[in-house]
Design an enzyme around this catalytic site. Structure first.
Site, PDB file in Angstrom:
ATOM      1  N   THR A 282     129.576  53.126  50.903  1.00 34.69           N
ATOM      2  CA  THR A 282     130.184  52.655  49.660  1.00 34.69           C
ATOM      3  C   THR A 282     129.543  53.357  48.468  1.00 34.69           C
ATOM      4  OG1 THR A 282     130.642  50.485  50.633  1.00 34.69           O
ATOM      5  CG2 THR A 282     130.644  50.620  48.236  1.00 34.69           C
ATOM      6  N   GLN A 312     136.183  50.082  51.853  1.00 35.46           N
ATOM      7  CA  GLN A 312     135.472  50.310  50.593  1.00 35.46           C
ATOM      8  C   GLN A 312     135.716  51.738  50.092  1.00 35.46           C
ATOM      9  OE1 GLN A 312     134.147  49.069  53.461  1.00 35.46           O
ATOM     10  NE2 GLN A 312     132.351  47.781  53.058  1.00 35.46           N
ATOM     11  N   GLN A 334     139.942  48.196  47.663  1.00 36.38           N
ATOM     12  CA  GLN A 334     138.685  47.483  47.901  1.00 36.38           C
ATOM     13  C   GLN A 334     137.534  48.205  47.195  1.00 36.38           C
ATOM     14  OE1 GLN A 334     137.833  46.594  52.011  1.00 36.38           O
ATOM     15  NE2 GLN A 334     135.778  45.845  51.580  1.00 36.38           N
ATOM     16  N   ASP A 335     136.731  47.423  46.446  1.00 41.57           N
ATOM     17  CA  ASP A 335     135.527  47.954  45.783  1.00 41.57           C
ATOM     18  C   ASP A 335     135.847  49.038  44.739  1.00 41.57           C
ATOM     19  OD1 ASP A 335     134.258  46.267  47.499  1.00 41.57           O
ATOM     20  OD2 ASP A 335     132.985  47.760  48.445  1.00 41.57           O
ATOM     21  N   ASP A 356     137.147  42.339  46.452  1.00 37.89           N
ATOM     22  CA  ASP A 356     135.839  42.544  45.797  1.00 37.89           C
ATOM     23  C   ASP A 356     135.890  43.716  44.822  1.00 37.89           C
ATOM     24  OD1 ASP A 356     135.116  40.615  47.667  1.00 37.89           O
ATOM     25  OD2 ASP A 356     134.222  42.067  49.038  1.00 37.89           O
ATOM     26  N   ARG A 423     133.744  35.869  45.395  1.00 35.40           N
ATOM     27  CA  ARG A 423     133.025  35.316  46.540  1.00 35.40           C
ATOM     28  C   ARG A 423     131.598  35.855  46.530  1.00 35.40           C
ATOM     29  NH1 ARG A 423     134.803  38.435  52.078  1.00 35.40           N
ATOM     30  NH2 ARG A 423     134.987  40.547  51.244  1.00 35.40           N
ATOM     31  N   TRP A 425     128.725  37.757  47.539  1.00 34.86           N
ATOM     32  CA  TRP A 425     128.269  38.869  48.365  1.00 34.86           C
ATOM     33  C   TRP A 425     126.804  38.698  48.752  1.00 34.86           C
ATOM     34  CZ3 TRP A 425     127.097  44.347  46.087  1.00 34.86           C
ATOM     35  CH2 TRP A 425     126.867  45.256  47.131  1.00 34.86           C
TER      36      TRP A 425
END
Length: 517
Positions: A282, A312, A334-335, A356, A423, A425
């Site tokens: 990531t 990610q 994502q990310d 996220d 949420r 992490w």
């Protein structure tokens, strides 16, 4: 490699040269270490720490010694990590290992800065120590997310994280409202403020990038290389004309006070497609990654096109202290936006994603931004995933005066998708939504578990004076760590003025901001 070993030597030699053969008495060691959350490693390393004949005289001296203990251990851990390179069994392990080499250098840099910069405040120290701990966690995460935790990771375990946590505990800070100037935190310098407020500041560019050949360079990477050769660290403006630049850009620690100036969101676009699904970590998947302090971006789009199937995939990663993003767009799934570490401010930006997609462990405020959840493949969106691992880190994700509405691809199927504010992490995840418009796409529970009961009692999630059909807190989660704030006094500590000490640095960037509620 030689340069890195020299760095370690440079850090350690003064320490050993200044040491004598004296060791602290067991009773003294036990007494001082009892003040820390992790007394056992403190006692072990302090008991063998060489020093002058005098006992530790006060809390300030003990903090300095504790920071030196952490630095010594980091340097040893870095040397050990280098030696593990030959044990990498494949490219994925090498990718995670490479991240750790870079991250250990950043850890040493931040701890050294904490110890050697005489004019820094306690908040500065807490920020840099928080970043050091975040960098250590990022090293570990790279192995875990690539499914590689069995081979190298056990060999890298050490007491560094506990020793850094001890320094964070000893340097606890109490936030005080800073002063403001013209509605900006005062850390934004007057010259930077002008660049951000001027309607067309391109004439002030030091260098121009244009795909059609009308500038100094055709690629951003070439301009960044040119910027790295400049003398001094004055603000250096790279004007990037309209066009789509398919590049992966990294601005290291030596590239300070760089500004990317585009022609507008959707006009000047930097795009890449690295992802965890494609074999990257990531951390290294970012289309643009900035670490040099004082980075500014204005009128740009940062994009990652790896798509949701590759998991990610970061559009922008910032570990730049006192960095500012104004009228920028961040596009991914994502990310998308990795607010990795340090102090950051985002104003009038658009952020697109699914899972996220605003995540990391910076002390960051997003103000007057548009948050656009997209249509996710698994029918679940989570706007944020904040990564605080230590209760004393002065980090968190704050959204103030923003708007959360469905992106165009989500609107037709909005009723079949669950969208949550965030949420946890990490164990002490901290996220606050203030005076933000939450449309009907937000699930009535508001927040989603990461894994069972993990972090539900230690996280800090808060909502204050939000509006819109998704803002009702009547059916929100009943976790101990969730708070519905009703007092302006409670909410005010998460504003730009207080949480970021924004009045000390934002005015110089000229980005408009609201210091209080």
């Amino acid at each position: 490699m030689a340069a890195r070993i020299f760095l370690i030597t440079l850090v350690l030699v003064p320490f050993f040269l200044s040491s004598s053969i004296h060791c602290y008495k067991p009773q003294e060691v036990k007494s001082w270490c009892s003040k820390t959350p992790y007394p056992q490693p403190c006692e072990y390393f302090l008991s063998t720490h060489k020093h002058d004949p005098n006992p530790i005289k006060d809390d300030n001296e003990f903090f300095k010694i504790s920071t030196q203990l952490a630095l010594d251990r980091v340097c040893r851990a870095q040397t050990h990590t280098y030696s593990l390179g030959s044990k990498c069994k494949n490219q994925r392990e090498k990718a995670a290992w490479d991240d750790c080499l870079e991250l250990y250098e950043l850890i040493i840099l931040k701890i050294n800065k904490t110890m050697s910069y005489n004019k820094c405040t306690q908040v500065d120290k807490q920020t840099w120590l928080s970043t050091a701990l975040t960098n250590l966690e990022t090293c570990r995460t790279g192995f875990v997310e690539l499914g590689l935790s069995d081979n190298l990771l056990p060999l890298m375990s050490n007491n560094v994280s506990k020793l850094i946590s001890n320094t964070l505990s000893l340097n606890k800070v109490t936030y005080k409202p800073p002063s403001f100037k013209d509605g900006f935190p005062f850390w934004v310098k007057p010259g930077d403020r002008k660049l951000l407020q001027t309607p067309s500041p391109a004439s002030q560019a030091n260098i121009v990038v244009a795909k059609d050949g009308s500038g100094n360079f055709k690629t951003i990477k070439e301009a960044v290389t040119a910027a790295s050769k400049r003398s001094g660290t004055m603000r250096y403006v790279i004007y990037i004309k309209s066009g789509t630049y398919n590049e992966n850009i990294e601005l290291g620690t030596k590239l300070k006070n760089i500004m990317f100036l585009g022609d507008g969101m959707g006009k000047t676009i930097v795009t890449g497609s690295r992802s965890v699904g494609g074999g990257s970590t990531t951390f290294k998947s970012a289309t643009v990654a900035v670490v040099g302090d004082g980075f500014i971006a204005r009128d740009m789009t940062f994009r990652n096109t790896a798509g949701p199937q590759n998991h990610q995939a970061v559009a922008l990663r910032s570990g730049s202290d006192l960095s500012v993003f104004y009228k920028c767009s961040f596009e991914g799934y994502q990310d998308t936006l990795y607010v990795h570490s340090e102090r950051q401010f985002y104003r009038e930006c658009d952020i697109y994603g699914t899972v996220d997609f605003i995540f990391g462990n910076a002390a960051v405020v997003l103000q007057n931004c548009n948050i656009f959840p997209r249509n996710p493949p698994n029918k679940t969106n989570t706007l944020t995933a904040q990564g605080r691992t230590d209760a004393n880190q002065n980090t968190g994700i704050i959204l103030h005066n923003c708007r959360v509405t469905a992106a165009s691809d989500l609107k037709p199927v909005q009723s079949s998708v669950k969208t949550y504010l965030g949420r946890p992490w990490k164990e002490y995840s901290r996220t606050v939504f203030m005076k933000t418009f939450l449309d009907s796409l937000i699930n009535s529970a508001g927040w989603m578990e990461w894994s069972g009961n993990f972090a539900l009692n230690t996280l800090y999630y808060a909502e204050y004076a939000n509006t819109g059909p998704g803002s009702s807190t009547a059916n929100r989660v009943k976790w101990r760590g969730h708070h519905v704030l009703t007092s302006a006094t409670d909410a005010n500590k998460f504003t730009v003025g207080n949480f970021l000490a924004g009045s000390s640095w934002l005015p110089a960037t000229s980005v408009p901001f609201t210091p209080g509620l």
